[in-house]
Design an enzyme around this catalytic site. Structure first.
Site, PDB file in Angstrom:
ATOM      1  CD1 TRP A 350      32.282  37.744  36.941  1.00  0.00           C
ATOM      2  CD2 TRP A 350      32.218  35.648  37.703  1.00  0.00           C
ATOM      3  NE1 TRP A 350      30.972  37.341  36.914  1.00  0.00           N
ATOM      4  CE2 TRP A 350      30.893  36.057  37.376  1.00  0.00           C
ATOM      5  CE3 TRP A 350      32.416  34.359  38.187  1.00  0.00           C
ATOM      6  CZ2 TRP A 350      29.793  35.217  37.522  1.00  0.00           C
ATOM      7  CZ3 TRP A 350      31.317  33.535  38.335  1.00  0.00           C
ATOM      8  CH2 TRP A 350      30.025  33.961  38.006  1.00  0.00           C
ATOM      9  CG  ASP A 351      32.192  39.772  33.265  1.00  0.00           C
ATOM     10  OD1 ASP A 351      32.430  39.990  34.471  1.00  0.00           O
ATOM     11  OD2 ASP A 351      31.116  40.063  32.730  1.00  0.00           O
ATOM     12  CD  GLU A 489      26.850  41.532  41.234  1.00  0.00           C
ATOM     13  OE1 GLU A 489      26.015  42.257  40.662  1.00  0.00           O
ATOM     14  OE2 GLU A 489      28.075  41.661  41.119  1.00  0.00           O
ATOM     15  CE  LYS A 609      22.798  41.378  38.575  1.00  0.00           C
ATOM     16  NZ  LYS A 609      23.969  42.222  38.828  1.00  0.00           N
ATOM     17  CD  GLN A 610      25.125  37.022  38.307  1.00  0.00           C
ATOM     18  OE1 GLN A 610      24.971  38.135  38.773  1.00  0.00           O
ATOM     19  NE2 GLN A 610      26.110  36.717  37.487  1.00  0.00           N
TER      20      GLN A 610
HETATM   21  C1  BGC Z   1      27.011  40.601  37.131  1.00  0.00           C
HETATM   22  C2  BGC Z   1      28.413  40.121  37.360  1.00  0.00           C
HETATM   23  C3  BGC Z   1      29.287  40.572  36.205  1.00  0.00           C
HETATM   24  C4  BGC Z   1      29.192  42.071  36.036  1.00  0.00           C
HETATM   25  C5  BGC Z   1      30.003  42.578  34.878  1.00  0.00           C
HETATM   26  C6  BGC Z   1      27.006  42.089  36.906  1.00  0.00           C
HETATM   27  O1  BGC Z   1      25.714  42.507  36.607  1.00  0.00           O
HETATM   28  O2  BGC Z   1      26.202  40.300  38.235  1.00  0.00           O
HETATM   29  O3  BGC Z   1      28.433  38.726  37.455  1.00  0.00           O
HETATM   30  O4  BGC Z   1      30.611  40.234  36.438  1.00  0.00           O
HETATM   31  O5  BGC Z   1      27.844  42.405  35.821  1.00  0.00           O
HETATM   32  O6  BGC Z   1      29.598  41.989  33.683  1.00  0.00           O
END
Ligand code: BGC
Length: 829
Positions: A350-351, A489, A609-610
């Site tokens: 989704w970046d 995640e 995590k984020q």
């Molecule tokens: C993140 C995701 C991201 C992916 C690729 C993961 O560590 O949790 O949000 O899309 O990295 O950058």
């Protein structure tokens, strides 16, 4: 003006991989890591070359399971160029690991896209000065150049130079993936059609993409190669070159790279040979490459002073090397780690949510191409939805060649050595990111043709999936989306549950509601013939869309303790003793791995995590967020949002580079100092390799582009709309800067310059025959004609509350207009 040079002194094996990623050169079509040409892949070095969209899948046996993975393929290495002294006591090849090197310096010139490496080797008591210059051509996207200058210091004699293309490479750049199959290149063949030229061709093991490289090596003084031979997967040329004390000899290696995915070619080998034979000499290539970068920088002009500005320029450089105007001709998405390494196997997540908003205002054609990559895979996304008994489109969490779900089934926790099930594929929110990007692309560009055709179809099918996935809960009187994973995640299941997924992820639900609302907007505005055609083709009936409206208004957003819950039940999870974990482990960004290695699981804790809920503060403006909640029948006032921000700030480990970026963005309007700390972390993410050794495996493209957009849209409050540019600047600036500026492309105007300093905004529209640009400030609207510069003042707003029209213009709001002669710079502040 921020620096254009990025430099590394000395040879430091421990930092080599990070430097290789940050010094990678590319042109959107392919990129090559900044590895030393005389070194093959080993524990220190990892030369890698990757072409956008070039994937291959292999089956591996790990942990007693057969797993299939698709990788962005490491293509044959075109860099190899090594040298030795053939007539001395030490006839081994010179490498920085086997021979003393003095004064090594890597110098990346961002302005011209050239990497320079200087060093001096010592062998057999003799010193050999080396200067190398390399480029991956920005105007001729299938060409690269490595120029090497060799100077004997204090001696004269012969040197042997070997120039090669190495087809023995594998995908082995990421330690964690080593147990997975990585031999993607098959049928390697090589040849030497003419003196000084070699070629190597191969094809990818299962996707059958044919790849060919041709290299032309010339040595000053017409040294003749002793052979053009192919040996064990390498095409090799060797030269004996006489060196005279103090006299520089130049070796130029020009390389062409083609794959069968390229357009307007017959076959890759013929194309590569033809291209390299016709390639101009190195000086001309350097010049045309510089000119191409010049043109790029003009479209991406920005001026942020100080350290922040220098890092932003590096970020921009890597964004443009991954997604360049050449991307327009490709079928490629936004690889999360650039074309710079093998982490996440070159997959598309989704970046792009953090990348397209920047590109929309500089290279809209590139944005459109990236959205088209998604549209081409819409059918596949519809198949994925159908496979689970639903209609609409379910985009994969990780996407590669054909748009099927590429998320790994199991992943390795390097801390525990255990392979674990990977449920991140339940991040269906990726579909909302695709829809959001279509919509914001249209808003920034006014490209109604795209919106009405591919855009509308994409948004509608994603909305349809949400409407079909949401299930009405009579007890709650609301719709629920269950069994998903949100952006965080760490939480992929409820503790003690065997079933993966969590319910009612607030981010997923609010964005799903937004997508449904936009889909209805699109249907309302679509011209009748297009609407009929689209509804006919997709089998949608307008009756069904009444249900969409209902779902969009009644999706459930859980709350607890007066804050938005990340998902239903988040507030019931155990609290983590953060201090204890920080104390015991220091860096706890990957808390999930730490807990799993302890025999525990992050699923048990209120630990993210984020940014997850706080992602809403990134996607929506403060008023937009209020409206989104209002639409859902919730009242999100300033106090409850602030409480929510506080709540998750204390419970987030920032195990993704995207997290600090989103926190910086979300905090910018409320808490300047805290925002700046996160912005700094986002800026440092790759250059300081903050995510524990991951930069060496590829850059973090989303965070890099996001930091640019932080200046472009967050600090300025810029919202491009088809009818006007809305601006609501914050007086917060990037630390250390008194003013900053940048130029954007908007509605046919190339290079509208915006410049901000404390309390002052200057907008200059370049001279043209186009209509004036409407600028909507919170308290007034101004119209700036082509050739005009308007300077407006805005109030210093420490908080999140907007200065509105009701407040009236600030006391000193006399807008000053000046006309600038065409092409000239706007007046200084
Ligand atoms: C993140 C995701 C991201 C992916 C690729 C993961 O560590 O949790 O949000 O899309 O990295 O950058």
């Amino acid at each position: 003006m921020a620096a254009w040079i990025w430099e590394y002194e000395g040879y430091e094996p421990d930092h080599e991989r990070v430097r290789e990623s940050l010094c990678a050169l590319g042109n959107g079509v392919f990129a090559t890591r900044g590895a030393a040409p005389e070194c093959a892949a080993d524990a220190v070095h990892y030369p890698g070359t990757y072409a956008a969209g070039c994937y291959d899948r292999l089956v591996s046996n790990v942990a007693g399971q057969q797993v299939e993975n698709e990788d962005m393929v490491n293509l044959p290495n075109w860099l190899p160029l090594r040298f030795r002294l053939p007539n001395g006591a030490d006839t081994s090849w010179l490498t920085p690991d086997t021979h003393p090197v003095h004064g090594q310096r890597l110098r990346l010139d961002l302005r011209s896209g050239v990497l320079e490496r200087t060093l001096c080797y010592e062998a057999d008591g003799r010193r050999l000065a080396v200067r190398q210059v390399r480029l991956v051509h920005m105007a001729h996207p299938h060409l690269a150049l490595l120029r090497t200058e060799l100077t004997a210091e204090g001696w004269s004699g012969e040197i042997e130079v070997e120039s090669a293309i190495d087809g023995t490479v594998t995908n082995s750049g990421v330690e964690r993936y080593r147990q997975l199959a990585g031999h993607h290149l098959a049928h390697v063949r090589a040849g030497a059609p003419a003196p000084g030229t070699v070629w190597l061709s191969c094809r990818t093991a299962t996707s059958g993409i044919r790849v060919a490289l041709a290299a032309r090596t010339t040595v000053e003084g017409n040294a003749v190669p002793n052979a053009g031979v192919s040996t064990d997967g390498r095409a090799v040329l060797a030269f004996r070159v006489p060196l005279t004390d103090g006299r520089r000899i130049t070796v130029d290696k020009t390389v062409a790279l083609h794959t069968s995915c390229d357009r307007a070619i017959s076959d890759p080998l013929h194309a590569a040979l033809d291209r390299v034979a016709r390639a101009p000499d190195a000086d001309a290539l350097l010049e045309s490459h510089r000119a191409a970068w010049d043109r790029l920088w003009r479209n991406a002009e920005f001026d942020v002073p100080g350290e922040a500005g220098s890092i932003l320029r590096l970020h921009l450089f890597h964004v443009l090397q991954t997604l360049s105007p050449h991307t327009v001709d490709l079928d490629a998405g936004v690889p999360a780690r650039g074309l710079h390494g093998e982490a996440y196997r070159g997959h598309v997540f989704w970046d792009e949510l953090f990348v397209l908003p920047y590109l929309n205002l500089h290279f809209p054609e590139v944005s459109r191409a990236l959205l088209t990559y998604r549209h081409r895979r819409l059918e596949r996304a519809c198949d994925a939805a159908r496979d689970t008994g639903r209609t609409g489109a379910r985009y994969p969490w990780q996407s590669g060649s054909d748009g099927r779900e590429e998320t790994q089934q199991i992943h390795l926790n390097p801390r525990s050595g255990r392979w674990l099930p990977d449920h991140s594929r339940l991040q269906h929110h990726v579909g909302s990111a695709v829809a959001y990007n279509v919509w914001t692309y249209w808003q920034a560009t006014g490209d109604t043709d795209f919106l009405h055709a591919r855009g509308a179809e994409t948004i509608l099918q994603i909305a349809r999936f949400w409407a079909d996935t949401a299930v009405y809960d009579t007890g709650l009187g609301r719709y629920r989306i269950r069994g998903v994973v949100g952006p965080d995640e760490y939480h992929d299941a409820y503790p003690d549950s065997d079933a993966p997924g969590i319910d009612d992820n607030a981010y997923t639900n609010v964005t799903a509601s937004w997508v449904l609302t936009r889909a209805l907007d699109v249907l309302r505005t679509l011209p009748a013939p297009l609407k009929d055609e689209l509804l006919g083709r997709t089998g949608l009936d307008t009756g069904g869309t009444e249900h969409w409206e209902d779902v969009s208004r009644k999706l459930y957003v859980p709350h607890h303790q007066g804050v938005i819950s990340q998902f239903e039940g988040y507030g019931d999870l155990a609290e983590l003793d953060w201090d204890d974990y920080r104390h015991r482990y220091g860096d706890i960004r990957r808390l999930d791995r730490i807990l799993e290695a302890e025999g525990d699981t992050a699923n048990r804790y209120q630990a993210s995590k984020q940014a997850d809920v706080l992602m809403l503060g990134y996607l929506f403006t403060p008023s937009g967020l209020g409206e989104a909640f209002h639409h859902l029948g919730y009242d999100l006032d300033e106090a409850s949002w602030q409480r929510t921000v506080d709540y998750y700030l204390r419970r987030t480990s920032h195990g993704s580079t995207l997290s600090s970026l989103v926190h910086a963005w979300t905090l910018a309007r409320a808490r300047r100092t805290e925002a700046w700390a996160f912005a700094r972390e986002a800026l440092m993410g790759d250059i300081a390799d903050l995510q524990g050794g991951t930069t060496g495996e590829g850059i973090h493209l989303g965070a890099m582009a996001g930091t640019l957009d932080l200046v472009q849209r967050c600090l300025t409050g810029l919202e491009p709309r088809p009818e006007a540019l809305r601006l609501d600047p914050l007086s917060v600036l990037y630390a250390g800067s008194e003013a900053y500026g940048f130029a954007i492309r908007y509605r046919g105007h190339w290079g509208i310059r915006l410049r901000l300093s404390a309390g002052r905004l200057q907008v200059s529209v370049p001279d043209s025959d186009l209509a004036p640009v409407r600028i909507e400030l919170p308290d007034r609207t101004v119209s700036v004609a082509p050739g005009e510069t308007c300077t407006a003042s805005f109030p210093d707003r420490p908080g999140r509350r907007r200065h509105t029209r009701a407040d009236g213009p600030p006391p000193d709001s006399e807008d000053v207009r000046e006309r600038c002669p065409a092409g000239s710079d706007p007046p200084p502040d």
